[in-house]
Write an enzyme that holds these catalytic residues in place. Sequence first.
Site, PDB file in Angstrom:
ATOM      1  N   LYS A 115      30.944  43.515  40.900  1.00 35.93           N
ATOM      2  CA  LYS A 115      32.130  42.894  40.302  1.00 35.93           C
ATOM      3  C   LYS A 115      31.926  41.389  40.338  1.00 35.93           C
ATOM      4  CE  LYS A 115      36.837  41.776  41.425  1.00 35.93           C
ATOM      5  NZ  LYS A 115      37.960  41.964  42.347  1.00 35.93           N
ATOM      6  N   GLY A 146      46.282  38.437  45.061  1.00 36.30           N
ATOM      7  CA  GLY A 146      47.030  38.512  46.316  1.00 36.30           C
ATOM      8  C   GLY A 146      48.503  38.197  46.199  1.00 36.30           C
TER       9      GLY A 146
END
Lengths: 256, 64
Positions: A96, A157
């Site tokens: 990723k 987040g």
Amino acid sequence: MNNDKFILGGKEFDSRFILGSGKYSMELIKAAVENAGAQIITLAVRRTNTKASENILDFIPDNVTLLPNTSGARDAKEAVRIARMSRELGCGNFVKIEIMKDSKYLLPDNNETIKATEILAKEGFVVLPYMYPDLYAARALQDAGAAAVMPLASPIGSNKGLATKEFIQILIDEIDLPIIVDAGIGRPSQACEAMEMGCAAVMANTAIATAGNIPLMASAFKNAIEAGRAGYLAGLGRVLERGAAASDPLTGFLRD
Amino acid sequence: MIKINGERIETEELPLLAYLLEHGYNPKRIAVECNEEIIPKSAYDTCILRDGDVIEIVGLVGGG
């Protein structure tokens, strides 16, 4: 639904939930993976020393595909270095790409991400680029050999949900690759909504890791993602422009 | 001087595998980079680190 496989990098998956492994205590990682039913787990690569007694790999079941990220990379060159190290770590060839210079909002640098994708795809990596949902960048990632595109829903987040919903929908409609929503999904309902839109999979970490009950939230996300997928496959019912449409027979109760 | 994970080691030469084992590293769980180039695991036992080399030893940790 049983034959609805998620194909990524030539591998077949039953689960469409990609789970991040950050911010957990080691004991909870295993429970999270099991309750999430996740078959792909992301990891990070960092300098290591031998003082740490626990290794995260001891807590991840063997049949799970490891997806190392390039977090910490500030440009394409650093991301390529980290990807090569992750392959040497025995993670396989999935990676990723995560490149960010901005440490306040942690937004991905699409230009550098395209460069890294091109280099790593040529080296045989299955490249999954985390990106800001921009159609031109997504097309360039596709041309560069990406195996999927991973647009952010909202800042990493933040648990703020699908702030970029309209732009992710454009990618789903226009890009001929799996679209995996990554970053910002905070609730099961948001994961479900992303799947209803036609996303191929959802990636989440903080939503689970910061939940009151981690195993229960992992399971809630699993159910939400499956429900959203089923909703997408079923084809959503139409929305009326205005007015109403009765669901009951249009005859009066006990009247002619 | 050889630099390993940012730490300076005052020596001219250092056999890599001996260093790794002495410090308790499990070679299966790490990747080693010398001057930004990966050292393949198959080369650990023949690799000698030299003065001026910059070494990174990395492993996997939790992350999104």
